[in-house]
Design an enzyme around this catalytic site. Sequence first.
Site, PDB file in Angstrom:
ATOM      1  N   GLY A 149       0.811  -1.203   0.000  1.00  0.00           N
ATOM      2  CA  GLY A 149       0.000   0.000   0.000  1.00  0.00           C
ATOM      3  C   GLY A 149       0.845   1.253   0.000  1.00  0.00           C
ATOM      4  O   GLY A 149       2.074   1.196   0.045  1.00  0.00           O
TER       5      GLY A 149
ATOM      6  N   PHE B  21       1.696   4.959   1.812  1.00  0.00           N
ATOM      7  CA  PHE B  21       1.568   5.671   3.088  1.00  0.00           C
ATOM      8  C   PHE B  21       0.752   6.954   2.954  1.00  0.00           C
ATOM      9  O   PHE B  21       0.381   7.564   3.948  1.00  0.00           O
ATOM     10  CB  PHE B  21       2.926   5.971   3.721  1.00  0.00           C
ATOM     11  CG  PHE B  21       4.020   6.398   2.772  1.00  0.00           C
ATOM     12  CD1 PHE B  21       3.846   7.436   1.870  1.00  0.00           C
ATOM     13  CD2 PHE B  21       5.247   5.750   2.792  1.00  0.00           C
ATOM     14  CE1 PHE B  21       4.851   7.841   1.014  1.00  0.00           C
ATOM     15  CE2 PHE B  21       6.276   6.151   1.937  1.00  0.00           C
ATOM     16  CZ  PHE B  21       6.080   7.196   1.050  1.00  0.00           C
TER      17      PHE B  21
ATOM     18  N   HIS C 188      12.581  12.992   3.228  1.00  0.00           N
ATOM     19  CA  HIS C 188      13.366  13.884   2.371  1.00  0.00           C
ATOM     20  C   HIS C 188      13.019  13.727   0.893  1.00  0.00           C
ATOM     21  O   HIS C 188      13.428  14.544   0.070  1.00  0.00           O
ATOM     22  CB  HIS C 188      14.866  13.689   2.617  1.00  0.00           C
ATOM     23  CG  HIS C 188      15.457  12.476   1.974  1.00  0.00           C
ATOM     24  ND1 HIS C 188      16.776  12.411   1.569  1.00  0.00           N
ATOM     25  CD2 HIS C 188      14.931  11.277   1.659  1.00  0.00           C
ATOM     26  CE1 HIS C 188      17.029  11.234   1.043  1.00  0.00           C
ATOM     27  NE2 HIS C 188      15.926  10.531   1.097  1.00  0.00           N
TER      28      HIS C 188
END
Length: 340
Positions: A226, A228, A246
């Site tokens: 999946g 996030f 980052h």
Amino acid sequence: MDTSVASGFARRKLLGILSSSWVAQCCYAVAKLGVPDLLADGPRRVDDLAEACGADPDALHRLLRGMASIGLFRRTAPQTYALTSVTECLRSDVPFSLRQMAVLDGEEVFRSFADILHTMRTGEPAFDMIYGEPFYSYLNGNRGVAATFAEAMNANQVPTSLPAPDFSDVGTLVDVGGGSGGLLTEVLTAHAGMRGVLLELPEAVRQARTTLTDAGLAGRAELVEGSFFDGVPPGGDAYVLARVLHNWADEKAQLILRRVREAMGPESRLVVFEQLLPEEDSDPDAASGMVDLLMLVLLEGHDRTEEDYRKLLENSGFSLHTVHRGAGPGADSALVATPV
């Protein structure tokens, strides 16, 4: 100082820098052809190597001869070459192999830096202009490149500051965007009573399954496919974001952090592993400075200072209370935060 001597040194240094991309592309070529794997058992003749990897014999001889002149291969007899300790790292079967990193750097990264002027003029990643879509969207539609990327990241996946945070009281660790499982493998190995959850895209999950199975940890780890951006598995005592934030501009980084915050219980904690840029009154080290340039041409994200991450966390429902600074140039730091 004799300015003519200084000028001569400066010119030689700059000429070396200007030709460094040639060397990197030579490493890409031998890695892509599989030459280091063919030399794993010892020296071989160029004509034999060329037939095995599908290269032109004369071109391959000139490539290996040129690379040998700077210590990347050894000529053991006429038309015969062997690996050095450096090109051993380009074999696909060695621990922490850099073969896929050389391939990624030689293709998508090289093309992005070739159009760095587009980024300078627009502030936008050159990658998006070249390939017609953002980097991670491109990976989703190109399984082969996604596999190369996941393997390349696996070679340098475990932060040097990993031992700094205390995970001894953690029953379940959730590694968000955990790549091919290197960090989770290290932590589960060190803490026999811990269970792990890894959230990643499908190709990385496939590789993580192999990594954890090979380490005998498959029974203690749940692998979740999946994004996030859509949601994060709940129920963790600790959550980890290692070299994830980052990659993204502030708005999307905050969305990732909010998704983590939604999944956390009141006693959970978050550990963020990232290289920290120095504050404005200090110069960055070479490693962090160049990684930030990679972010500039390839992705929308950027490296940040400790204060930048503090604000990012606070704006996403966290309080930063401990920072374990990495030791040495390019080392990751560990930022420990709790929900508020």
